[in-house]
Design a protein around this motif. Structure first.
Motif, PDB file in Angstrom:
ATOM      1  N   GLY A 294       0.823  -1.194   0.000  1.00 16.85           N
ATOM      2  CA  GLY A 294       0.000   0.000   0.000  1.00 16.85           C
ATOM      3  C   GLY A 294       0.859   1.246   0.000  1.00 16.85           C
ATOM      4  O   GLY A 294       2.089   1.190  -0.120  1.00 16.85           O
ATOM      5  N   ALA A 295       0.212   2.398   0.160  1.00 18.50           N
ATOM      6  CA  ALA A 295       0.908   3.680   0.116  1.00 18.50           C
ATOM      7  C   ALA A 295       1.876   3.855   1.289  1.00 18.50           C
ATOM      8  O   ALA A 295       2.768   4.707   1.228  1.00 18.50           O
ATOM      9  N   MET A 296       1.730   3.058   2.357  1.00 20.25           N
ATOM     10  CA  MET A 296       2.673   3.121   3.478  1.00 20.25           C
ATOM     11  C   MET A 296       3.991   2.429   3.148  1.00 20.25           C
ATOM     12  O   MET A 296       4.950   2.519   3.911  1.00 20.25           O
ATOM     13  N   GLY A 297       4.017   1.676   2.025  1.00 21.41           N
ATOM     14  CA  GLY A 297       5.203   0.893   1.707  1.00 21.41           C
ATOM     15  C   GLY A 297       5.237  -0.426   2.438  1.00 21.41           C
ATOM     16  O   GLY A 297       6.276  -1.083   2.491  1.00 21.41           O
ATOM     17  N   ARG A 298       4.093  -0.825   3.012  1.00 24.60           N
ATOM     18  CA  ARG A 298       3.976  -2.105   3.724  1.00 24.60           C
ATOM     19  C   ARG A 298       2.921  -2.965   3.037  1.00 24.60           C
ATOM     20  O   ARG A 298       2.028  -2.457   2.357  1.00 24.60           O
ATOM     21  N   ILE A 299       3.028  -4.284   3.238  1.00 24.11           N
ATOM     22  CA  ILE A 299       2.058  -5.200   2.640  1.00 24.11           C
ATOM     23  C   ILE A 299       0.681  -4.957   3.248  1.00 24.11           C
ATOM     24  O   ILE A 299       0.544  -4.762   4.454  1.00 24.11           O
ATOM     25  N   ILE A 300      -0.341  -4.960   2.383  1.00 24.09           N
ATOM     26  CA  ILE A 300      -1.712  -4.750   2.844  1.00 24.09           C
ATOM     27  C   ILE A 300      -2.410  -6.092   3.037  1.00 24.09           C
ATOM     28  O   ILE A 300      -2.006  -7.117   2.479  1.00 24.09           O
ATOM     29  N   THR A 301      -3.478  -6.071   3.848  1.00 24.69           N
ATOM     30  CA  THR A 301      -4.156  -7.293   4.282  1.00 24.69           C
ATOM     31  C   THR A 301      -5.601  -7.316   3.791  1.00 24.69           C
ATOM     32  O   THR A 301      -6.330  -6.344   4.002  1.00 24.69           O
ATOM     33  N   PRO A 302      -6.023  -8.428   3.148  1.00 25.58           N
ATOM     34  CA  PRO A 302      -7.407  -8.513   2.670  1.00 25.58           C
ATOM     35  C   PRO A 302      -8.421  -8.288   3.787  1.00 25.58           C
ATOM     36  O   PRO A 302      -8.265  -8.810   4.899  1.00 25.58           O
ATOM     37  N   MET A 303      -9.446  -7.488   3.494  1.00 29.54           N
ATOM     38  CA  MET A 303     -10.574  -7.203   4.379  1.00 29.54           C
ATOM     39  C   MET A 303     -10.164  -6.474   5.662  1.00 29.54           C
ATOM     40  O   MET A 303     -10.959  -6.346   6.585  1.00 29.54           O
ATOM     41  N   ALA A 304      -8.926  -5.994   5.719  1.00 26.11           N
ATOM     42  CA  ALA A 304      -8.475  -5.221   6.876  1.00 26.11           C
ATOM     43  C   ALA A 304      -7.857  -3.892   6.468  1.00 26.11           C
ATOM     44  O   ALA A 304      -7.904  -2.929   7.230  1.00 26.11           O
ATOM     45  N   SER A 305      -7.279  -3.825   5.258  1.00 27.33           N
ATOM     46  CA  SER A 305      -6.651  -2.595   4.788  1.00 27.33           C
ATOM     47  C   SER A 305      -7.634  -1.797   3.935  1.00 27.33           C
ATOM     48  O   SER A 305      -8.342  -2.362   3.100  1.00 27.33           O
ATOM     49  N   VAL A 306      -7.671  -0.486   4.162  1.00 27.93           N
ATOM     50  CA  VAL A 306      -8.513   0.376   3.335  1.00 27.93           C
ATOM     51  C   VAL A 306      -7.675   1.515   2.764  1.00 27.93           C
ATOM     52  O   VAL A 306      -6.709   1.971   3.386  1.00 27.93           O
ATOM     53  N   ALA A 307      -8.058   1.934   1.560  1.00 27.75           N
ATOM     54  CA  ALA A 307      -7.457   3.108   0.945  1.00 27.75           C
ATOM     55  C   ALA A 307      -8.277   4.323   1.340  1.00 27.75           C
ATOM     56  O   ALA A 307      -9.505   4.281   1.369  1.00 27.75           O
ATOM     57  N   VAL A 308      -7.587   5.414   1.667  1.00 30.65           N
ATOM     58  CA  VAL A 308      -8.230   6.625   2.191  1.00 30.65           C
ATOM     59  C   VAL A 308      -7.692   7.843   1.458  1.00 30.65           C
ATOM     60  O   VAL A 308      -6.667   7.780   0.778  1.00 30.65           O
TER      61      VAL A 308
END
Length: 395
Positions: free
Chosen positions: A293-307
């Motif tokens: 994601g935009a943080m440079g960390r791996i994102i997690t299904p159904m837990a990470s949101v784009a804002v």
């Protein structure tokens, strides 16, 4: 006279409705019932402990931020990065208790409601068949970031422009907007730059991949690799679904990515004009891990949101209350803790994008999700007491 009075009454001022995207302190009458009803099962989890790893990734990001600067504003007060970090750390310590005592969320945190309305959409990782070489079967290039694509932060010229960026190219000493989709896909302006990272079978697959931002590449030998966002051409995103509705090609009701795909594949002659309506273009890189994601960390299904980070800072913890579409046409209640870990070109104001994962189920959900949601940023009460509120400052 009566007619005149009726006309005047009809022209009277309507009540003012504040549509400005904002964070607003929610009362306990709103937050306690939501917290009390929360279970990990409503989020598709066995335990809230499953959020430990993605929450640690948010903490890792928050550790790197300027702790005493304002990260978000609520009314005329500011929330610092330090307070957001303390909020995430406190939640991490409570995860093992929330399974049985979810009301701790209302007791230990202030809930800042996202106002006025929230649209929740979804994105996922599409799988695309590709080759490392161009051929009749694989004619369409997936471009890496071109060398002539330049970006500058305008904040270096003026404090008023802090956070504003432009993307451009230089031709004969003149600064110009970077090429749009029409020039790249249908006029071949990048063909000689040699930046293609793979070749795909279908241009529609590439278009969908660009909307999602990342995906998986499947090679002829069966190997699978991640393809990740590497940059964007700086043009404004235009929704192809909205274009198709406005032109009468599709109905707004039941609109989904699947319907858009079907229409494009059935009307190939219209593809150049229709795809070019969205000049925004995403460039990619291939990797062995992801998605990021935009943080440079791996994102997690159904837990990470784009804002939209102008409203909700990356790393923030949120409570989400919404419904999710099901294949049988029903809607299932979804209440969960989610993490602001990504951004997107179309994610502005109070729109949020839920990362749905990879595979057929994720594709269905991301393609059909267009629901209202209640969203709240959670800020530790202890953190607010420990460090004095700071006056809101201009972004």
């Amino acid at each position: 006279m009566l007619l005149s009075l009726l006309l005047l009454a009809g022209c009277g001022k309507q009540p003012h409705v504040d549509e400005t995207p904002r964070l607003e302190l929610a009362g306990s009458h709103e937050t306690f019932p939501l917290a009390a009803a929360l279970t990990p099962f409503s989020a598709g989890l066995r335990s809230w402990g499953e959020l430990e790893e993605p929450l640690r990734l948010s903490l890792d990001y928050l550790d790197c931020m300027p702790q005493h600067e304002i990260a978000a504003t609520s009314g005329d007060t500011g929330i610092t990065w330090r307070q957001l970090r303390a909020s995430a750390a406190e939640l991490l310590g409570l995860l093992s208790l929330l399974d049985h005592t979810p009301t701790l969320l209302a007791e230990r945190f202030e809930w800042l409601a996202v106002r006025p309305r929230t649209l929740l959409t979804g994105y996922y990782e599409p799988w695309i068949e590709v080759s490392t070489e161009q051929s009749e079967e694989y004619p369409y290039p997936l471009y890496g970031k071109p060398e002539d694509l330049k970006t500058v932060d305008l904040g270096i010229f003026s404090d008023k422009l802090k956070g504003e960026r432009i993307t451009y190219r230089v031709e004969d000493g003149e600064v110009l907007p970077y090429y749009g989709r029409k020039e790249i896909d249908f006029e071949g302006v990048l063909q000689d730059q040699g930046t293609a990272v793979a070749w795909a079978k279908d241009l529609v697959d590439i278009f969908v991949l660009q909307i999602q931002g990342s995906g998986r590449l499947v090679y002829p030998d069966g190997a699978v690799r991640h393809i990740l966002y590497a940059g964007q051409n700086g043009h404004k995103y235009v929704s192809l679904g909205r274009v198709l509705v406005d032109r009468g090609h599709l109905q707004k009701e039941g609109m989904s990515m699947q319907r858009i795909r079907e229409f494009l594949k059935a009307n190939r002659e219209l593809m150049p004009e229709l795809l070019s309506c969205n000049p925004s273009y995403v460039f990619f890189k291939v990797d062995d891990s992801g998605p990021y994601g935009a943080m440079g960390r791996i994102i997690t299904p159904m837990a990470s949101v784009a804002v939209d980070r102008k409203l909700v800072p990356l790393g923030a913890v949120l409570f989400m209350d919404t419904t999710l579409p099901q294949p049988d046409g029903a809607e299932a209640r979804f209440q969960s803790l989610v993490l602001a870990q990504d951004t997107g070109g179309a994610i502005k104001g109070t729109r949020f994008d839920l990362f749905c994962g990879s595979g057929e189920q994720a594709e269905f959900l991301a393609g059909h999700l267009q629901n209202e949601a209640r969203m709240y940023v959670l800020v530790s009460k202890a953190a607010l007491r420990s460090w004095e509120y700071r006056a809101a400052v201009s972004r």
